[in-house]
Scaffold this motif. Structure first.
Motif, PDB file in Angstrom:
ATOM      1  N   GLU A 298       0.830  -1.206   0.000  1.00 55.78           N
ATOM      2  CA  GLU A 298       0.000   0.000   0.000  1.00 55.78           C
ATOM      3  C   GLU A 298       0.864   1.255   0.000  1.00 55.78           C
ATOM      4  OE1 GLU A 298      -3.507   2.173  -0.183  1.00 55.78           O
ATOM      5  OE2 GLU A 298      -3.116   0.018  -0.479  1.00 55.78           O
ATOM      6  N   SER A 300       3.823   1.534  -1.336  1.00 53.85           N
ATOM      7  CA  SER A 300       4.337   1.629  -2.703  1.00 53.85           C
ATOM      8  C   SER A 300       3.293   2.239  -3.631  1.00 53.85           C
ATOM      9  CB  SER A 300       4.724   0.241  -3.206  1.00 53.85           C
ATOM     10  OG  SER A 300       5.026   0.252  -4.580  1.00 53.85           O
ATOM     11  N   LYS A 301       2.041   1.798  -3.478  1.00 57.10           N
ATOM     12  CA  LYS A 301       0.960   2.315  -4.311  1.00 57.10           C
ATOM     13  C   LYS A 301       0.746   3.814  -4.086  1.00 57.10           C
ATOM     14  CE  LYS A 301      -2.659  -0.294  -4.343  1.00 57.10           C
ATOM     15  NZ  LYS A 301      -3.945  -0.903  -3.885  1.00 57.10           N
ATOM     16  N   LEU A 302       0.809   4.235  -2.835  1.00 52.74           N
ATOM     17  CA  LEU A 302       0.616   5.653  -2.514  1.00 52.74           C
ATOM     18  C   LEU A 302       1.771   6.504  -3.044  1.00 52.74           C
ATOM     19  CD1 LEU A 302      -0.760   5.325   1.138  1.00 52.74           C
ATOM     20  CD2 LEU A 302      -2.060   5.952  -0.909  1.00 52.74           C
ATOM     21  N   LYS A 304       3.460   5.819  -5.689  1.00 56.66           N
ATOM     22  CA  LYS A 304       3.330   5.847  -7.147  1.00 56.66           C
ATOM     23  C   LYS A 304       2.203   6.751  -7.619  1.00 56.66           C
ATOM     24  CE  LYS A 304       4.967   1.103  -8.000  1.00 56.66           C
ATOM     25  NZ  LYS A 304       4.559  -0.267  -8.428  1.00 56.66           N
ATOM     26  N   ASN A 305       1.096   6.720  -6.915  1.00 59.66           N
ATOM     27  CA  ASN A 305      -0.133   7.309  -7.455  1.00 59.66           C
ATOM     28  C   ASN A 305      -0.630   8.571  -6.763  1.00 59.66           C
ATOM     29  OD1 ASN A 305      -0.310   5.057  -9.244  1.00 59.66           O
ATOM     30  ND2 ASN A 305      -1.236   3.850  -7.602  1.00 59.66           N
ATOM     31  N   THR A 306       0.047   9.035  -5.719  1.00 64.98           N
ATOM     32  CA  THR A 306      -0.397  10.242  -5.022  1.00 64.98           C
ATOM     33  C   THR A 306       0.775  11.191  -4.791  1.00 64.98           C
ATOM     34  OG1 THR A 306       0.015   9.522  -2.738  1.00 64.98           O
ATOM     35  CG2 THR A 306      -2.033   8.761  -3.764  1.00 64.98           C
ATOM     36  N   ASP A 307       0.433  12.386  -4.365  1.00 64.46           N
ATOM     37  CA  ASP A 307       1.444  13.378  -4.001  1.00 64.46           C
ATOM     38  C   ASP A 307       1.584  13.494  -2.481  1.00 64.46           C
ATOM     39  OD1 ASP A 307       2.006  14.059  -6.652  1.00 64.46           O
ATOM     40  OD2 ASP A 307       0.273  15.410  -6.724  1.00 64.46           O
ATOM     41  N   LYS A 341      10.750   7.012  -4.472  1.00 61.84           N
ATOM     42  CA  LYS A 341       9.966   8.079  -5.107  1.00 61.84           C
ATOM     43  C   LYS A 341      10.783   8.734  -6.230  1.00 61.84           C
ATOM     44  CE  LYS A 341       6.321  10.864  -5.126  1.00 61.84           C
ATOM     45  NZ  LYS A 341       4.948  10.393  -5.381  1.00 61.84           N
ATOM     46  N   SER A 348       9.248   7.769 -14.891  1.00 59.90           N
ATOM     47  CA  SER A 348       8.085   8.411 -15.517  1.00 59.90           C
ATOM     48  C   SER A 348       8.528   9.364 -16.614  1.00 59.90           C
ATOM     49  CB  SER A 348       7.280   9.134 -14.453  1.00 59.90           C
ATOM     50  OG  SER A 348       6.180   9.787 -15.037  1.00 59.90           O
TER      51      SER A 348
END
Length: 353
Positions: A298, A300-302, A304-307, A341, A348
């Motif tokens: 979780e 890792s997901k945060l 990747k996908n949030t600031d 990060k 990216s």
């Protein structure tokens, strides 16, 4: 002095009790319906050490609690009283009903069941049941076990067998209100019959029972029951076990932030020791490591996908110690959250070119 075989056991176990003598002499006292007179007579005329402790729940169902003898020894064996119906009730202990001779009819959770010689029924703590009167030729015993009886090495050993764990330990030792019961026919040539007879011989041979012997007989009894149940219903039990595994994983994924072994055990109505063994057996790792895997995934997901800031992510995935989170994250991914990060940003940009 040890009893000499099954015939000698029946002679001892089948002697009329004071309640049965009273009922034989006063047949008009036998209630025609399942009323509370049955347990009342047991208490009025029976052995003081065997008096039943009763109470009614909010639905008016009588609950029988372990008396002093059962609480002290954590087990007891009783021959079921003849000539009298037993009212609808439930127990705060586990009961194994075994038919030695004859037959009788009991109602379990509204289902009428005829039990014949060799039939065995295991009743969980909260199963509502009643029974019609036994005749002169019927011999039925109740084996009473408190949940505490399964503590220690007995519980530990049982938890390592898939099928015992899935049904017997869960059903009998859990803090569940699911009203489980199990029916099984004991064949004449089975190990289970030999174990039950030796258990009864041990219990009725001497005034001072050997807890070690009874403990051993019951442990092997449950193991052999597990094997026979596996042969006849193995696929069904396996399906149920897979469902439990899926439910555990779904629970961890949704509540990984603040759960622990005790909270999870309460949710699933499992004993913590059983749940711990079940998680280890099904997932190949303990609950702490499983929770860590989900929290790191979780995190890792945060990343990747949030600031979100790393500090906020730490709290979001259930950690309160910042440095500990860094340590676990680095062990999992081979780099710090900041480095992770940074790598994400670099990758990216490369993909965007």
């Amino acid at each position: 002095m040890r009893l000499k075989g099954y015939k000698n056991l029946l002679e001892i176990i089948n002697k009329r009790t004071s309640v049965e003598e009273y009922l034989m002499q006063n047949p008009e006292k036998v209630p025609k319906h399942l009323k509370q007179q049955s347990l009342f007579l047991e208490n009025k005329l029976g052995d003081n050490n065997r008096k039943v402790i009763m109470d009614k729940d909010e639905e008016g169902i009588v609950t029988s609690f372990p008396n002093k003898e059962v609480n002290t020894n954590k087990f007891a064996i009783r021959r079921k009283t003849k000539y009298i119906p037993i009212l609808k009730h439930k127990h705060e202990y586990i009961e194994i009903v075994y038919v030695l001779e004859g037959s009788f009819i009991q109602e379990i959770n509204g289902r009428q069941i005829e039990m014949n010689k060799g039939d065995l029924c295991i009743l969980d703590k909260n199963v509502v049941h009643s029974s019609l009167p036994l005749s002169e030729s019927d011999v039925v015993v109740n084996i009473i076990l408190t949940p505490e009886f399964f503590d220690g090495i007995f519980m530990h050993l049982l938890s390592y067998d898939n099928y015992i764990s899935n049904y017997i330990v869960n059903s009998l030792y859990a803090k569940s209100k699911s009203q489980n019961f199990l029916l099984h026919h004991v064949k004449d040539d089975s190990v289970i019959k030999i174990l039950l007879e030796n258990l009864l011989l041990e219990y009725y041979s001497t005034e001072i029972k050997s807890s070690a012997a009874i403990n051993g007989y019951l442990l092997i009894l449950f193991t052999e029951l597990s094997r026979e149940i596996t042969d006849s219903t193995g696929d069904l039990i396996k399906d149920e076990q897979d469902q439990v595994k899926e439910k555990i994983l779904a629970y961890i994924r949704s509540r990984y932030k603040d759960t622990n072994l005790n909270k999870m055990a309460d949710y699933f109505h499992f004993h913590p020791s059983y749940l711990s063994s079940l998680v280890k057996k099904e997932f190949g790792k303990n609950l702490k490591d499983l929770l860590t895997d989900v929290r790191m995934a979780e995190a890792s997901k945060l990343l990747k996908n949030t600031d979100m800031t790393i500090e906020n992510i730490v709290y979001e995935v259930g950690y309160t110690n910042f440095s500990y989170f860094y340590k676990v994250f680095k062990k999992t991914y081979g780099m710090t959250p900041n480095q992770y990060k940074t790598n994400l940003i670099k990758n990216s940009k490369l993909k965007a070119k």
